[in-house]
Write a protein that holds these residues in place. Structure first.
Motif, PDB file in Angstrom:
ATOM      1  N   PRO A  52     -53.364 -32.121 -74.913  1.00  0.00           N
ATOM      2  CA  PRO A  52     -53.260 -33.150 -73.860  1.00  0.00           C
ATOM      3  C   PRO A  52     -52.143 -34.149 -74.182  1.00  0.00           C
ATOM      4  CG  PRO A  52     -55.562 -32.844 -74.532  1.00  0.00           C
ATOM      5  CD  PRO A  52     -54.735 -32.020 -75.474  1.00  0.00           C
ATOM      6  N   GLU A  53     -51.927 -34.422 -75.464  1.00  0.00           N
ATOM      7  CA  GLU A  53     -50.864 -35.380 -75.851  1.00  0.00           C
ATOM      8  C   GLU A  53     -49.493 -34.827 -75.462  1.00  0.00           C
ATOM      9  OE1 GLU A  53     -53.305 -34.305 -77.961  1.00  0.00           O
ATOM     10  OE2 GLU A  53     -54.488 -36.148 -77.995  1.00  0.00           O
ATOM     11  N   ASN A  54     -49.267 -33.548 -75.714  1.00  0.00           N
ATOM     12  CA  ASN A  54     -47.974 -32.956 -75.351  1.00  0.00           C
ATOM     13  C   ASN A  54     -47.781 -32.944 -73.833  1.00  0.00           C
ATOM     14  OD1 ASN A  54     -47.196 -32.536 -77.971  1.00  0.00           O
ATOM     15  ND2 ASN A  54     -47.298 -30.301 -77.912  1.00  0.00           N
ATOM     16  N   VAL A  55     -48.849 -32.621 -73.131  1.00  0.00           N
ATOM     17  CA  VAL A  55     -48.741 -32.583 -71.662  1.00  0.00           C
ATOM     18  C   VAL A  55     -48.409 -33.985 -71.141  1.00  0.00           C
ATOM     19  CG1 VAL A  55     -50.021 -32.221 -69.501  1.00  0.00           C
ATOM     20  CG2 VAL A  55     -50.252 -30.580 -71.376  1.00  0.00           C
ATOM     21  N   GLN A  56     -49.095 -35.000 -71.710  1.00  0.00           N
ATOM     22  CA  GLN A  56     -48.848 -36.378 -71.277  1.00  0.00           C
ATOM     23  C   GLN A  56     -47.402 -36.771 -71.562  1.00  0.00           C
ATOM     24  OE1 GLN A  56     -51.189 -38.224 -69.520  1.00  0.00           O
ATOM     25  NE2 GLN A  56     -49.302 -39.387 -69.130  1.00  0.00           N
ATOM     26  N   LYS A  57     -46.931 -36.357 -72.722  1.00  0.00           N
ATOM     27  CA  LYS A  57     -45.559 -36.688 -73.123  1.00  0.00           C
ATOM     28  C   LYS A  57     -44.557 -36.098 -72.110  1.00  0.00           C
ATOM     29  CE  LYS A  57     -42.785 -36.817 -77.284  1.00  0.00           C
ATOM     30  NZ  LYS A  57     -42.639 -36.465 -78.699  1.00  0.00           N
ATOM     31  N   MET A  58     -44.762 -34.831 -71.779  1.00  0.00           N
ATOM     32  CA  MET A  58     -43.851 -34.193 -70.816  1.00  0.00           C
ATOM     33  C   MET A  58     -43.973 -34.838 -69.439  1.00  0.00           C
ATOM     34  SD  MET A  58     -43.865 -30.148 -71.861  1.00  0.00           S
ATOM     35  CE  MET A  58     -45.560 -29.889 -72.298  1.00  0.00           C
TER      36      MET A  58
END
Ligand SMILES: Nc1ncnc2c1ncn2[C@@H]1O[C@H](COP(=O)(O)OP(=O)(O)O)[C@@H](O)[C@H]1O
Ligand SMILES: O=C(O)[C@H](O)[C@@H](O)[C@H](O)[C@H](O)COP(=O)(O)O
Length: 204
Positions: A52-58
């Motif tokens: 979820p952190e990577n998705v939020q970052k993108m």
């Protein structure tokens, strides 16, 4: 003269990991769904394996770093190997393991492809192939702009091209199949399917 006995590795059925690669918008999902249907192989959508952190970052417009990507690449590799050993139901009552798996992963840099290539270590029955979908940055910007409900927005496409290390000649002569992805969806799907079928026939 007696024939040489086949080795245990050559007696095993080769299992293929087909990694559909390229920058956002090149058509990875569209091609993977087509191969999944036409070849009746399981399909892993790489986007669904991000934290979820990577998705939020993108979604916030920040490109992932190498450090953000390592665990994702390793997870995709391990899930691909696992999928190859999961029995699938057939039309009869018998079950068997699949001969391949389709996985989408941008795999923009050579070192990312190398992480996926590790799948063959200690597994001589596995072959990893990359289907590299090639199209211009402006075409991909247009496609991503037209796509609804996705965390990856069109302004991220430029960063994907900045990170991209297109496969070099040694990779193209080995495990990378380059496919022209500039045409319409149906054309690209057909080109990818014929590249995969040709590689299978040629024993690549
Ligand atoms: N060859 C193509 N020509 C035009 N639009 C396409 C093509 N392939 C896919 N699309 C569309 O472009 C968008 C991105 O495609 P997608 O398959 O999600 O790419 P990726 O998974 O590589 O990001 C989607 O809206 C899709 O319907
Ligand atoms: O459908 C898409 O737009 C892409 O697949 C996109 O989601 C992205 O390419 C990766 O999943 C992110 O990881 P990278 O930054 O490593 O490409």
């Amino acid at each position: 003269m007696t024939a040489t006995a086949p080795t245990s590795a050559s007696m095993e059925q080769t299992k293929h990991i087909w990694v559909i690669t390229g920058p956002a918008g090149c058509g990875k999902t569209s091609v993977a769904e087509h191969l999944h249907q036409q070849l009746s192989l399981p399909y892993l959508e790489g986007d669904t394996f991000h934290t979820p952190e990577n998705v939020q970052k993108m979604a916030d417009g920040q490109p992932l770093t190498d450090a953000d990507r390592w665990d994702w690449l390793i997870l995709l590799r391990e899930q691909s190997i696992l999928t190859l050993s999961k029995p699938t139901s057939t039309s009869t009552t018998t079950t068997s393991t699949p001969s391949g798996v389709i996985v989408t992963c941008s795999a923009l840099k050579r070192k990312y492809r190398d992480v996926l290539r590790i799948a063959t270590y200690h597994r001589p029955d596995i072959k990893v192939h990359f289907v590299f979908l090639q199209a211009s940055e402006s075409a991909l910007m247009d496609r991503v702009r037209g796509r609804q409900n996705h965390y990856m927005k069109d302004y991220m496409v430029h960063s994907q091209f900045q990170s991209l290390e297109a496969p070099m000649e040694d990779e193209l002569g080995n495990d990378v199949l380059a496919v022209d992805a500039s045409g319409n969806s149906v054309d690209v799907q057909n080109l990818a399917l014929s590249a995969v079928s040709k590689a299978l026939k040629g024993g690549r």
